[in-house]
Design a protein around this motif. Sequence first.
Motif, PDB file in Angstrom:
ATOM      1  N   GLU A   1       0.821  -1.211   0.000  1.00 22.51           N
ATOM      2  CA  GLU A   1       0.000   0.000   0.000  1.00 22.51           C
ATOM      3  C   GLU A   1       0.853   1.259   0.000  1.00 22.51           C
ATOM      4  O   GLU A   1       0.498   2.258  -0.619  1.00 22.51           O
ATOM      5  N   ASN A   2       1.985   1.221   0.713  1.00 21.99           N
ATOM      6  CA  ASN A   2       2.829   2.420   0.749  1.00 21.99           C
ATOM      7  C   ASN A   2       4.292   2.151   0.418  1.00 21.99           C
ATOM      8  O   ASN A   2       5.116   3.059   0.453  1.00 21.99           O
ATOM      9  N   GLY A   3       4.625   0.904   0.107  1.00 25.12           N
ATOM     10  CA  GLY A   3       5.992   0.580  -0.285  1.00 25.12           C
ATOM     11  C   GLY A   3       6.908   0.237   0.860  1.00 25.12           C
ATOM     12  O   GLY A   3       8.103   0.015   0.654  1.00 25.12           O
ATOM     13  N   TYR A   4       6.371   0.153   2.100  1.00 26.82           N
ATOM     14  CA  TYR A   4       7.212  -0.196   3.253  1.00 26.82           C
ATOM     15  C   TYR A   4       7.818  -1.581   3.050  1.00 26.82           C
ATOM     16  O   TYR A   4       7.114  -2.547   2.732  1.00 26.82           O
ATOM     17  N   GLY A   5       9.128  -1.675   3.224  1.00 28.74           N
ATOM     18  CA  GLY A   5       9.822  -2.946   3.022  1.00 28.74           C
ATOM     19  C   GLY A   5      10.168  -3.215   1.573  1.00 28.74           C
ATOM     20  O   GLY A   5      10.910  -4.156   1.285  1.00 28.74           O
ATOM     21  N   TYR A   6       9.629  -2.406   0.649  1.00 28.36           N
ATOM     22  CA  TYR A   6       9.982  -2.485  -0.765  1.00 28.36           C
ATOM     23  C   TYR A   6      10.875  -1.315  -1.173  1.00 28.36           C
ATOM     24  O   TYR A   6      11.783  -1.467  -1.983  1.00 28.36           O
ATOM     25  N   SER A   7      10.604  -0.134  -0.620  1.00 30.08           N
ATOM     26  CA  SER A   7      11.395   1.045  -0.981  1.00 30.08           C
ATOM     27  C   SER A   7      12.809   0.890  -0.447  1.00 30.08           C
ATOM     28  O   SER A   7      13.051   0.230   0.572  1.00 30.08           O
TER      29      SER A   7
ATOM     30  N   ALA B   1       3.511   4.313  -9.532  1.00 29.07           N
ATOM     31  CA  ALA B   1       3.523   2.921  -9.980  1.00 29.07           C
ATOM     32  C   ALA B   1       3.750   2.896 -11.479  1.00 29.07           C
ATOM     33  O   ALA B   1       3.299   3.796 -12.207  1.00 29.07           O
ATOM     34  N   MET B   2       4.458   1.861 -11.947  1.00 31.96           N
ATOM     35  CA  MET B   2       4.721   1.697 -13.375  1.00 31.96           C
ATOM     36  C   MET B   2       4.366   0.287 -13.796  1.00 31.96           C
ATOM     37  O   MET B   2       4.547  -0.663 -13.030  1.00 31.96           O
ATOM     38  N   MET B   3       3.857   0.161 -14.992  1.00 34.19           N
ATOM     39  CA  MET B   3       3.482  -1.153 -15.498  1.00 34.19           C
ATOM     40  C   MET B   3       4.686  -2.097 -15.443  1.00 34.19           C
ATOM     41  O   MET B   3       5.779  -1.741 -15.887  1.00 34.19           O
ATOM     42  N   GLY B   4       4.474  -3.274 -14.879  1.00 30.46           N
ATOM     43  CA  GLY B   4       5.537  -4.263 -14.786  1.00 30.46           C
ATOM     44  C   GLY B   4       6.430  -4.092 -13.577  1.00 30.46           C
ATOM     45  O   GLY B   4       7.409  -4.840 -13.430  1.00 30.46           O
ATOM     46  N   GLN B   5       6.106  -3.143 -12.683  1.00 38.89           N
ATOM     47  CA  GLN B   5       6.929  -2.913 -11.497  1.00 38.89           C
ATOM     48  C   GLN B   5       6.946  -4.175 -10.636  1.00 38.89           C
ATOM     49  O   GLN B   5       5.893  -4.674 -10.242  1.00 38.89           O
ATOM     50  N   GLN B   6       8.132  -4.672 -10.335  1.00 38.26           N
ATOM     51  CA  GLN B   6       8.227  -5.982  -9.680  1.00 38.26           C
ATOM     52  C   GLN B   6       8.110  -5.914  -8.166  1.00 38.26           C
ATOM     53  O   GLN B   6       8.127  -6.945  -7.494  1.00 38.26           O
ATOM     54  N   THR B   7       8.008  -4.744  -7.604  1.00 39.22           N
ATOM     55  CA  THR B   7       7.981  -4.609  -6.150  1.00 39.22           C
ATOM     56  C   THR B   7       6.588  -4.151  -5.708  1.00 39.22           C
ATOM     57  O   THR B   7       5.682  -4.950  -5.573  1.00 39.22           O
ATOM     58  N   SER B   8       6.431  -2.882  -5.470  1.00 36.37           N
ATOM     59  CA  SER B   8       5.130  -2.356  -5.071  1.00 36.37           C
ATOM     60  C   SER B   8       5.058  -0.905  -5.501  1.00 36.37           C
ATOM     61  O   SER B   8       6.028  -0.340  -6.019  1.00 36.37           O
ATOM     62  N   GLU B   9       3.911  -0.302  -5.262  1.00 35.63           N
ATOM     63  CA  GLU B   9       3.819   1.132  -5.485  1.00 35.63           C
ATOM     64  C   GLU B   9       4.610   1.855  -4.399  1.00 35.63           C
ATOM     65  O   GLU B   9       5.043   1.262  -3.411  1.00 35.63           O
ATOM     66  N   LEU B  10       4.777   3.152  -4.602  1.00 32.96           N
ATOM     67  CA  LEU B  10       5.296   4.024  -3.562  1.00 32.96           C
ATOM     68  C   LEU B  10       4.201   4.978  -3.137  1.00 32.96           C
ATOM     69  O   LEU B  10       3.381   5.404  -3.962  1.00 32.96           O
ATOM     70  N   LEU B  11       4.181   5.315  -1.877  1.00 31.82           N
ATOM     71  CA  LEU B  11       3.330   6.386  -1.376  1.00 31.82           C
ATOM     72  C   LEU B  11       4.269   7.382  -0.709  1.00 31.82           C
ATOM     73  O   LEU B  11       4.956   7.036   0.254  1.00 31.82           O
ATOM     74  N   ILE B  12       4.313   8.604  -1.241  1.00 27.47           N
ATOM     75  CA  ILE B  12       5.301   9.582  -0.802  1.00 27.47           C
ATOM     76  C   ILE B  12       4.579  10.728  -0.108  1.00 27.47           C
ATOM     77  O   ILE B  12       3.717  11.387  -0.700  1.00 27.47           O
ATOM     78  N   MET B  13       4.919  10.948   1.174  1.00 25.96           N
ATOM     79  CA  MET B  13       4.277  12.004   1.943  1.00 25.96           C
ATOM     80  C   MET B  13       4.856  13.375   1.568  1.00 25.96           C
ATOM     81  O   MET B  13       5.960  13.472   1.023  1.00 25.96           O
ATOM     82  N   PRO B  14       4.137  14.468   1.855  1.00 20.87           N
ATOM     83  CA  PRO B  14       4.653  15.812   1.547  1.00 20.87           C
ATOM     84  C   PRO B  14       6.032  16.041   2.161  1.00 20.87           C
ATOM     85  O   PRO B  14       6.244  15.819   3.352  1.00 20.87           O
ATOM     86  N   GLY B  15       6.989  16.458   1.309  1.00 17.40           N
ATOM     87  CA  GLY B  15       8.344  16.733   1.758  1.00 17.40           C
ATOM     88  C   GLY B  15       9.226  15.513   1.873  1.00 17.40           C
ATOM     89  O   GLY B  15      10.382  15.618   2.291  1.00 17.40           O
ATOM     90  N   GLN B  16       8.746  14.352   1.479  1.00 22.00           N
ATOM     91  CA  GLN B  16       9.469  13.093   1.657  1.00 22.00           C
ATOM     92  C   GLN B  16      10.053  12.621   0.337  1.00 22.00           C
ATOM     93  O   GLN B  16       9.522  12.916  -0.743  1.00 22.00           O
ATOM     94  N   THR B  17      11.139  11.860   0.415  1.00 19.85           N
ATOM     95  CA  THR B  17      11.743  11.217  -0.748  1.00 19.85           C
ATOM     96  C   THR B  17      11.696   9.709  -0.549  1.00 19.85           C
ATOM     97  O   THR B  17      12.021   9.206   0.520  1.00 19.85           O
ATOM     98  N   ARG B  18      11.253   9.012  -1.569  1.00 18.88           N
ATOM     99  CA  ARG B  18      11.227   7.557  -1.539  1.00 18.88           C
ATOM    100  C   ARG B  18      11.777   7.015  -2.856  1.00 18.88           C
ATOM    101  O   ARG B  18      11.615   7.627  -3.914  1.00 18.88           O
ATOM    102  N   THR B  19      12.424   5.842  -2.758  1.00 20.40           N
ATOM    103  CA  THR B  19      13.084   5.233  -3.912  1.00 20.40           C
ATOM    104  C   THR B  19      12.561   3.830  -4.128  1.00 20.40           C
ATOM    105  O   THR B  19      12.460   3.046  -3.171  1.00 20.40           O
ATOM    106  N   ILE B  20      12.243   3.512  -5.375  1.00 16.63           N
ATOM    107  CA  ILE B  20      11.859   2.151  -5.725  1.00 16.63           C
ATOM    108  C   ILE B  20      12.761   1.682  -6.858  1.00 16.63           C
ATOM    109  O   ILE B  20      13.170   2.477  -7.712  1.00 16.63           O
ATOM    110  N   LYS B  21      13.070   0.408  -6.842  1.00 16.61           N
ATOM    111  CA  LYS B  21      14.019  -0.175  -7.790  1.00 16.61           C
ATOM    112  C   LYS B  21      13.320  -1.226  -8.635  1.00 16.61           C
ATOM    113  O   LYS B  21      12.490  -1.988  -8.124  1.00 16.61           O
TER     114      LYS B  21
END
Length: 667
Positions: free
Chosen positions: A91-97, A593-613
């Motif tokens: 739901e928010n990418g915890y453990g995936y980001s 989220a991107m088509m074919g993303q092998q992990t999860s979506e990201l949910l990024i709070m205001p002022g926050q940076t998150r990375t998905i691979k």
Amino acid sequence: MNNNSSTRIFAAGLSAIAMAMAMFTGCEKQVARKTAPGMAGDAAQRVYVAPGTHDELYGLFSGGFNGQMSVVGLPSGRTIRVIPVFAQNPENGYGYSEETKALLNTSFGYIPWDDAHHPELSQTNGEADGKWVFINGNNTPRIARIDLRTFETVETIEIPNSAGNHGSPFTTENSEYLLAGTRFSVPYPQASIPIRNYARDFKGVMSFVSVNKTSGRMAVAFQILLPGFDYDKAHCGKGPSKDWAFTTSYNTELAHTLLEVNASQRDKDFIAAVNWKRAETCVAEGKGKEVDGVHYDNYLDASTQTAVSEVRKKVRMLTPAECPDMVFFLPTPKSPHGVDIDPTGEYIVGAGKLASVIPVHSFSKMIKAIAAKAFDGEASGIPILKYDQVIAGEVDKPGLGPLHTEFDGKGNAYTSMFLSSEIVKWKLGTWEILDRTPCYYAIGHLMIPLGDTKKPYGKYVIALNKITKDRYPPTGPELTQSAQLIDISGEKMKLLSEFPTIGEPHYAQAVPASLIEPNSVKIYKLEENHHPDAIKSEKEARVERKGKAVHIYASVIRSHFVPDNIEGVTIGDTLYFHITNLEQDWDVPHGFAMMGQQTSELLIMPGQTRTIKMVANRVGVLPFYCTDFCSALHQEMQGYIRVSPVGEKVNLSFSTGNNDGPIPNGT
């Protein structure tokens, strides 16, 4: 009470248990139909929270086997949020980001799941202070710390030399330590040892995890080696008993097979009483020794918004022989689960699953018995105190299967009865049963808001039930579990409502909203974001290639991505999306989220940076989009990545909306 009388009562209790279990299935629907009308009218008004108004309490419920914690408004029973703790959360990418992965590191490797049982609020002077809530990972021994300003997991620490971190993480009066007792005794040190040698080679370990008063950072301060029993639930003292910690144990028979029978032979098992102040002194004097204990401490760096792991290799291990007067055993009938300390710190309430009484030990009598050496033998060198010298009283015939007790601050105690599916209210000091109310069904733990502190909030008791058949519309073989909210403001308990829970709610805590709400973080200040891959404006957005890795430094704001079109990616490239939410308004997250993303979506709070691979593994043009509805033009918030085959010459390029990125080669 002598052994013979205890045995007779226990035998009678077993007969009653068998009868209750035989009757249990047939009576459920009838009971449910009879009690439903009683929940209407006044009860409904008591739990009604009008739209736009807030609940008076935050409930923090363990998720059990889902490894999460849910936040429930009380008295409404509305689930407000699910906090991922030991489990990945798409739901928010915890453990995936990339920023949160490290929180799930252990000496066993990356483990994105656990069995979360016991939330515990941090305390100051024996009262909840609203800073943090801790929770145990039972399966892979861990403790997590959740910051109640953000309701995010900010630290997880592994407990070495332990197995089944069940009696955990119970706090001392000022959260100097969290107590973590091992459920499963194992060989110490770990080795391939025949299980038949259990009684000789298996040991239990009790850990004391320190908590920094300012930062909250945890550390395994010291461990105590104990006999190879199974250690169950725990609590620390308060007031006069604040320097002590208490944990139940069963399998004092040291059985290693078919524990259902073989670990239920003795009339009494033990509550271990540990003088942690004495242990501190022994550590300061250099007693005990440094032993192997590889474990991970994973914490979120607030400045970089990124979790990092530190590996510890040693811990201090004490033995009772090295530190006399540190550990004593209180005989407690029979196979005790809960041990609970009343608000005054005087009474130590046991809850023997197979006992026909609720035994209540006296702390002051315990101290006198220790001074007088009123011992009834020893177990592995640890003195066993005489039962009649430490017992304050017994609650007689309370029900079947007592598990857990909490207090209302008015001199009353409430104990859950698993087998007879009820809560029993009784009086401290007189041990008189005052009231009882049925639960639906098979109650495990119960919870009174702040009922394990020096100042209970009282007002409600929440039953955490294991069985719900016929309580809700059926959902196939897998049914929800539930909680029931019961009014305890009057002389008689009154069922107000029930609501389904997420996962298995072993235990819960509740705290007045007024203690939490004023400190709630609404945004992450962009100027305080020191994430190495953050950008602070759209002008900083860019795409860079580093060998086979492509790093996209992107921004999101209502209602577009920058960059929104990227070309020059080749099949087999590893893509890193470093996305910064430039919003500085409350409640404006953005998703990715991107088509074919092998992990999860990201949910990024205001002022926050998150990375998905992810790895580009298909040729074509892949869309990406915002997953969290953010504005009227949310649907227009999208972009594309072009993935080309190996050998096709396409320059790396990106679009910022003004076509100011490098121009693609040839197209």
